[in-house]
Scaffold this motif. Sequence first.
Motif, PDB file in Angstrom:
ATOM      1  N   LEU A  40       0.617   7.907  -5.436  1.00 19.06           N
ATOM      2  CA  LEU A  40       1.868   7.303  -4.947  1.00 19.06           C
ATOM      3  C   LEU A  40       1.683   6.690  -3.560  1.00 19.06           C
ATOM      4  O   LEU A  40       2.089   5.552  -3.310  1.00 19.06           O
ATOM      5  CB  LEU A  40       2.990   8.345  -4.920  1.00 19.06           C
ATOM      6  N   VAL A  41       1.052   7.434  -2.672  1.00 21.88           N
ATOM      7  CA  VAL A  41       0.830   6.932  -1.309  1.00 21.88           C
ATOM      8  C   VAL A  41      -0.143   5.753  -1.335  1.00 21.88           C
ATOM      9  O   VAL A  41       0.053   4.754  -0.629  1.00 21.88           O
ATOM     10  CB  VAL A  41       0.339   8.058  -0.374  1.00 21.88           C
ATOM     11  N   SER A  42      -1.165   5.841  -2.167  1.00 25.92           N
ATOM     12  CA  SER A  42      -2.128   4.744  -2.279  1.00 25.92           C
ATOM     13  C   SER A  42      -1.437   3.458  -2.740  1.00 25.92           C
ATOM     14  O   SER A  42      -1.649   2.391  -2.157  1.00 25.92           O
ATOM     15  CB  SER A  42      -3.238   5.116  -3.273  1.00 25.92           C
ATOM     16  N   PHE A  43      -0.603   3.558  -3.769  1.00 29.68           N
ATOM     17  CA  PHE A  43       0.096   2.366  -4.265  1.00 29.68           C
ATOM     18  C   PHE A  43       1.075   1.823  -3.225  1.00 29.68           C
ATOM     19  O   PHE A  43       1.259   0.613  -3.110  1.00 29.68           O
ATOM     20  CB  PHE A  43       0.813   2.659  -5.581  1.00 29.68           C
ATOM     21  N   PHE A  44       1.691   2.718  -2.449  1.00 35.20           N
ATOM     22  CA  PHE A  44       2.586   2.278  -1.393  1.00 35.20           C
ATOM     23  C   PHE A  44       1.826   1.431  -0.366  1.00 35.20           C
ATOM     24  O   PHE A  44       2.244   0.316  -0.029  1.00 35.20           O
ATOM     25  CB  PHE A  44       3.241   3.489  -0.708  1.00 35.20           C
ATOM     26  N   PHE A  45       0.694   1.948   0.119  1.00 36.45           N
ATOM     27  CA  PHE A  45      -0.085   1.202   1.114  1.00 36.45           C
ATOM     28  C   PHE A  45      -0.664  -0.083   0.520  1.00 36.45           C
ATOM     29  O   PHE A  45      -0.736  -1.109   1.198  1.00 36.45           O
ATOM     30  CB  PHE A  45      -1.197   2.071   1.709  1.00 36.45           C
ATOM     31  N   MET A  46      -1.070  -0.038  -0.745  1.00 35.26           N
ATOM     32  CA  MET A  46      -1.603  -1.235  -1.409  1.00 35.26           C
ATOM     33  C   MET A  46      -0.507  -2.305  -1.488  1.00 35.26           C
ATOM     34  O   MET A  46      -0.755  -3.480  -1.190  1.00 35.26           O
ATOM     35  CB  MET A  46      -2.100  -0.874  -2.806  1.00 35.26           C
ATOM     36  N   ALA A  47       0.695  -1.901  -1.872  1.00 38.59           N
ATOM     37  CA  ALA A  47       1.809  -2.853  -1.963  1.00 38.59           C
ATOM     38  C   ALA A  47       2.118  -3.466  -0.601  1.00 38.59           C
ATOM     39  O   ALA A  47       2.380  -4.673  -0.499  1.00 38.59           O
ATOM     40  CB  ALA A  47       3.053  -2.155  -2.532  1.00 38.59           C
ATOM     41  N   LYS A  48       2.069  -2.661   0.443  1.00 38.18           N
ATOM     42  CA  LYS A  48       2.311  -3.183   1.793  1.00 38.18           C
ATOM     43  C   LYS A  48       1.221  -4.176   2.200  1.00 38.18           C
ATOM     44  O   LYS A  48       1.503  -5.216   2.779  1.00 38.18           O
ATOM     45  CB  LYS A  48       2.392  -2.041   2.816  1.00 38.18           C
ATOM     46  N   ALA A  49      -0.040  -3.855   1.889  1.00 39.89           N
ATOM     47  CA  ALA A  49      -1.141  -4.766   2.216  1.00 39.89           C
ATOM     48  C   ALA A  49      -1.005  -6.083   1.462  1.00 39.89           C
ATOM     49  O   ALA A  49      -1.316  -7.153   1.993  1.00 39.89           O
ATOM     50  CB  ALA A  49      -2.489  -4.113   1.904  1.00 39.89           C
ATOM     51  N   LEU A  50      -0.508  -6.012   0.229  1.00 39.48           N
ATOM     52  CA  LEU A  50      -0.396  -7.216  -0.595  1.00 39.48           C
ATOM     53  C   LEU A  50       0.745  -8.140  -0.182  1.00 39.48           C
ATOM     54  O   LEU A  50       0.862  -9.233  -0.720  1.00 39.48           O
ATOM     55  CB  LEU A  50      -0.249  -6.833  -2.072  1.00 39.48           C
ATOM     56  N   THR A  51       1.541  -7.715   0.781  1.00 37.80           N
ATOM     57  CA  THR A  51       2.574  -8.639   1.265  1.00 37.80           C
ATOM     58  C   THR A  51       1.974  -9.777   2.066  1.00 37.80           C
ATOM     59  O   THR A  51       2.612 -10.816   2.240  1.00 37.80           O
ATOM     60  CB  THR A  51       3.639  -7.910   2.119  1.00 37.80           C
ATOM     61  N   SER A  52       0.717  -9.595   2.532  1.00 39.91           N
ATOM     62  CA  SER A  52       0.109 -10.663   3.330  1.00 39.91           C
ATOM     63  C   SER A  52      -1.341 -10.969   2.955  1.00 39.91           C
ATOM     64  O   SER A  52      -1.978 -11.764   3.624  1.00 39.91           O
ATOM     65  CB  SER A  52       0.193 -10.310   4.823  1.00 39.91           C
TER      66      SER A  52
END
Length: 109
Positions: A40-52
Motif C-alpha cells: 500500500l505504501v509502495s503504491f502510494f509513493f509510486m502514484a505520487k512519483a508518477l504525477t511528474s
Amino acid sequence: MPFVLLGLAIAFEVTATLSMRASEGFTRFGPSALVVAGYLVSFFFMAKALTSLNVGPVYAIWSALGTIGAFVGGVLLFDEQVRPLTVAGAVIIVLGVIVMNLGGGVSQG
C-alpha cells in the motif's frame, strides 16, 4: 523530489516482497501485515512519483530495482542460492531499464 518518492516506493515494495517470503504462506501475522502495508505504501509513493514522471520508464525502474532488491534480500535473509544464470537475468533486467531510459527516459512533466 519525484526520484526520492520512487526510491521510497522501491524500498517498500522490496520490504513487502521479502515479508511475503517470511510470512510462510500468510500463516505469520507480523510479516503478513508488512506485506499489505508495504505494498500500500509502495503504491502510494509510486502514484505520487508518477504525477511528474513518465510511467513506462518509472515502472521499469521500480520493477527492475524491486526484482534486484528481492533477489539480494533473498540471498542475504533467506540463504537462497546465487546461480550464474540468475545473475545473468538480473544484469539483463538492468540493461533493459537502461535501454528504456535511452529510448525516452524519465522526464518531469
